[in-house]
Motif scaffolding. Structure first.
Motif, PDB file in Angstrom:
ATOM      1  N   LYS A 139      -9.392   9.205  15.974  1.00 39.50           N
ATOM      2  CA  LYS A 139     -10.061   8.823  14.732  1.00 39.50           C
ATOM      3  C   LYS A 139      -9.120   8.764  13.545  1.00 39.50           C
ATOM      4  O   LYS A 139      -9.513   8.358  12.455  1.00 39.50           O
ATOM      5  CB  LYS A 139     -11.225   9.778  14.461  1.00 39.50           C
ATOM      6  CG  LYS A 139     -12.335   9.612  15.479  1.00 39.50           C
ATOM      7  CD  LYS A 139     -13.605  10.331  15.092  1.00 39.50           C
ATOM      8  CE  LYS A 139     -14.688  10.018  16.118  1.00 39.50           C
ATOM      9  NZ  LYS A 139     -15.968  10.680  15.811  1.00 39.50           N
ATOM     10  N   SER A 159      -3.226   5.009  26.670  1.00 37.18           N
ATOM     11  CA  SER A 159      -3.536   3.954  27.624  1.00 37.18           C
ATOM     12  C   SER A 159      -4.473   4.531  28.663  1.00 37.18           C
ATOM     13  O   SER A 159      -4.061   5.301  29.528  1.00 37.18           O
ATOM     14  CB  SER A 159      -2.243   3.484  28.289  1.00 37.18           C
ATOM     15  OG  SER A 159      -2.518   2.464  29.213  1.00 37.18           O
ATOM     16  N   LEU A 205      -2.668   6.704  13.509  1.00 36.53           N
ATOM     17  CA  LEU A 205      -3.531   6.690  14.687  1.00 36.53           C
ATOM     18  C   LEU A 205      -2.715   6.969  15.936  1.00 36.53           C
ATOM     19  O   LEU A 205      -1.640   6.393  16.121  1.00 36.53           O
ATOM     20  CB  LEU A 205      -4.171   5.299  14.847  1.00 36.53           C
ATOM     21  CG  LEU A 205      -5.138   4.862  13.756  1.00 36.53           C
ATOM     22  CD1 LEU A 205      -5.268   3.344  13.732  1.00 36.53           C
ATOM     23  CD2 LEU A 205      -6.509   5.483  13.964  1.00 36.53           C
ATOM     24  N   THR A 226      -6.320  -1.409  28.323  1.00 37.44           N
ATOM     25  CA  THR A 226      -7.003  -1.008  27.113  1.00 37.44           C
ATOM     26  C   THR A 226      -6.359   0.241  26.525  1.00 37.44           C
ATOM     27  O   THR A 226      -5.802   1.048  27.245  1.00 37.44           O
ATOM     28  CB  THR A 226      -8.505  -0.769  27.356  1.00 37.44           C
ATOM     29  OG1 THR A 226      -9.141  -0.559  26.099  1.00 37.44           O
ATOM     30  CG2 THR A 226      -8.747   0.472  28.206  1.00 37.44           C
ATOM     31  N   LEU A 227      -6.419   0.342  25.208  1.00 35.43           N
ATOM     32  CA  LEU A 227      -5.968   1.542  24.517  1.00 35.43           C
ATOM     33  C   LEU A 227      -7.172   2.201  23.878  1.00 35.43           C
ATOM     34  O   LEU A 227      -8.016   1.520  23.291  1.00 35.43           O
ATOM     35  CB  LEU A 227      -4.982   1.197  23.408  1.00 35.43           C
ATOM     36  CG  LEU A 227      -3.503   0.998  23.726  1.00 35.43           C
ATOM     37  CD1 LEU A 227      -2.741   0.789  22.430  1.00 35.43           C
ATOM     38  CD2 LEU A 227      -2.938   2.191  24.459  1.00 35.43           C
ATOM     39  N   THR A 228      -7.229   3.534  23.987  1.00 36.14           N
ATOM     40  CA  THR A 228      -8.261   4.304  23.295  1.00 36.14           C
ATOM     41  C   THR A 228      -7.603   4.999  22.127  1.00 36.14           C
ATOM     42  O   THR A 228      -6.587   5.685  22.299  1.00 36.14           O
ATOM     43  CB  THR A 228      -8.888   5.332  24.240  1.00 36.14           C
ATOM     44  OG1 THR A 228      -9.511   4.638  25.323  1.00 36.14           O
ATOM     45  CG2 THR A 228      -9.931   6.157  23.511  1.00 36.14           C
ATOM     46  N   PHE A 229      -8.195   4.853  20.951  1.00 36.33           N
ATOM     47  CA  PHE A 229      -7.624   5.410  19.739  1.00 36.33           C
ATOM     48  C   PHE A 229      -8.318   6.698  19.338  1.00 36.33           C
ATOM     49  O   PHE A 229      -9.520   6.871  19.566  1.00 36.33           O
ATOM     50  CB  PHE A 229      -7.754   4.406  18.582  1.00 36.33           C
ATOM     51  CG  PHE A 229      -6.770   3.285  18.651  1.00 36.33           C
ATOM     52  CD1 PHE A 229      -7.039   2.165  19.423  1.00 36.33           C
ATOM     53  CD2 PHE A 229      -5.582   3.329  17.952  1.00 36.33           C
ATOM     54  CE1 PHE A 229      -6.131   1.118  19.506  1.00 36.33           C
ATOM     55  CE2 PHE A 229      -4.658   2.290  18.019  1.00 36.33           C
ATOM     56  CZ  PHE A 229      -4.936   1.188  18.800  1.00 36.33           C
ATOM     57  N   TYR A 233       0.460   4.687  15.824  1.00 33.83           N
ATOM     58  CA  TYR A 233       0.383   3.511  14.960  1.00 33.83           C
ATOM     59  C   TYR A 233       0.177   3.970  13.524  1.00 33.83           C
ATOM     60  O   TYR A 233      -0.401   5.027  13.260  1.00 33.83           O
ATOM     61  CB  TYR A 233      -0.809   2.619  15.345  1.00 33.83           C
ATOM     62  CG  TYR A 233      -0.647   1.864  16.643  1.00 33.83           C
ATOM     63  CD1 TYR A 233      -0.821   2.502  17.862  1.00 33.83           C
ATOM     64  CD2 TYR A 233      -0.329   0.503  16.645  1.00 33.83           C
ATOM     65  CE1 TYR A 233      -0.678   1.810  19.057  1.00 33.83           C
ATOM     66  CE2 TYR A 233      -0.184  -0.205  17.834  1.00 33.83           C
ATOM     67  CZ  TYR A 233      -0.360   0.465  19.031  1.00 33.83           C
ATOM     68  OH  TYR A 233      -0.216  -0.236  20.213  1.00 33.83           O
ATOM     69  N   GLN A 256       0.848   6.353  22.209  1.00 32.29           N
ATOM     70  CA  GLN A 256       1.410   5.511  21.156  1.00 32.29           C
ATOM     71  C   GLN A 256       0.930   6.025  19.804  1.00 32.29           C
ATOM     72  O   GLN A 256      -0.203   6.486  19.668  1.00 32.29           O
ATOM     73  CB  GLN A 256       0.969   4.060  21.342  1.00 32.29           C
ATOM     74  CG  GLN A 256       1.414   3.453  22.668  1.00 32.29           C
ATOM     75  CD  GLN A 256       0.966   2.007  22.846  1.00 32.29           C
ATOM     76  OE1 GLN A 256       0.582   1.336  21.899  1.00 32.29           O
ATOM     77  NE2 GLN A 256       1.043   1.520  24.073  1.00 32.29           N
TER      78      GLN A 256
END
Lengths: 116, 110
Positions: free
Chosen positions: B102, B92, B88, B97-100, B35, B33
């Motif tokens: 930096k 998944s 960003l 949970t999503l890990t972004f 953002y 994803q």
């Protein structure tokens, strides 16, 4: 209508105090989260709740305690605040698409916590 | 937990220029994803890519997912000041949970 709302938006407090941030979502989602965004803008998961049950609890000091009275609310209580707790805390919610695949996250506007 | 690398970290350009930002991992993404976060706001989803080689367009934004599903790029054509923000990518990484990454901070000046 605000989809994910969190209060307060700004919080300035002294070291050692206890504070809470509240979050509510009106999207009917099953899953809610708390993320912490540091001064370098890194967004890190803290907690995840699904239908009021804690699913994810990343390495977070136990001074941080989430509470979900129902699936539309997820509050964050922080005890004995430290300087390093200063950050922007984001609440979010999602409707999980299927196991292992998180759907779109809807974020609140953030709560900026400053510990003096 | 998968580590997402985003580059560049900062980008400052003039209105009308084109740009590309990148998101890479050493592991395969299940889905990715993108953002955008504007100052004082929470991140807002732009797009989700799922299939290797996929290309999605959103007005002047073009998103590409690598064939091997280990990398993704976002290309903006004729950037405008309204494109300013933190971009960003997020993966998944398991159950709920999503890990972004930096992020890439983009500043578009008039």
């Amino acid at each position: 209508d605000t989809a994910v709302s969190q209060t307060p938006k700004y919080l300035v407090t002294q070291m050692g105090n206890d504070k809470s941030i509240k979050c509510e979502q009106n999207l009917g989602h099953d899953t809610m989260y708390w993320y912490k965004q540091d001064s370098k803008k890194f967004l890190k998961i803290m907690f995840s709740y699904n239908n009021k049950e804690l699913i994810i609890n990343e390495t977070v000091p136990n001074r941080f305690s989430p509470k979900s009275p129902d699936k539309a609310h997820l509050n964050l209580h922080i005890n004995s605040l430290e300087l390093g707790d200063s950050a922007v805390y984001f609440c979010a919610s999602s409707q999980e698409r299927h196991r292992g695949n998180t759907g779109e996250l809807f974020f609140g506007e953030g709560s900026r916590l400053t510990v003096l | 937990t998968q580590l997402l690398e985003q580059s560049p970290q900062f980008l400052s350009i003039q209105e009308g220029e084109n740009l590309t930002v990148y998101c890479n991992s050493s592991s395969v993404f299940s889905s990715l994803q993108w953002y955008r976060q504007e100052p004082g706001e929470g991140p807002v989803l732009l797009v989700t890519v799922v299939t290797g080689g996929e290309v999605k367009k959103l007005k002047r934004l073009t998103f590409q997912f690598g064939d091997a599903r280990k990398d993704s790029s976002l290309h903006i054509t004729a950037a405008q000041p309204g494109d300013t923000g933190l971009y960003l990518c997020a993966e998944s990484s398991g159950y709920s949970t999503l890990t972004f990454g930096k992020g890439t901070m983009l500043l578009v000046s008039p």
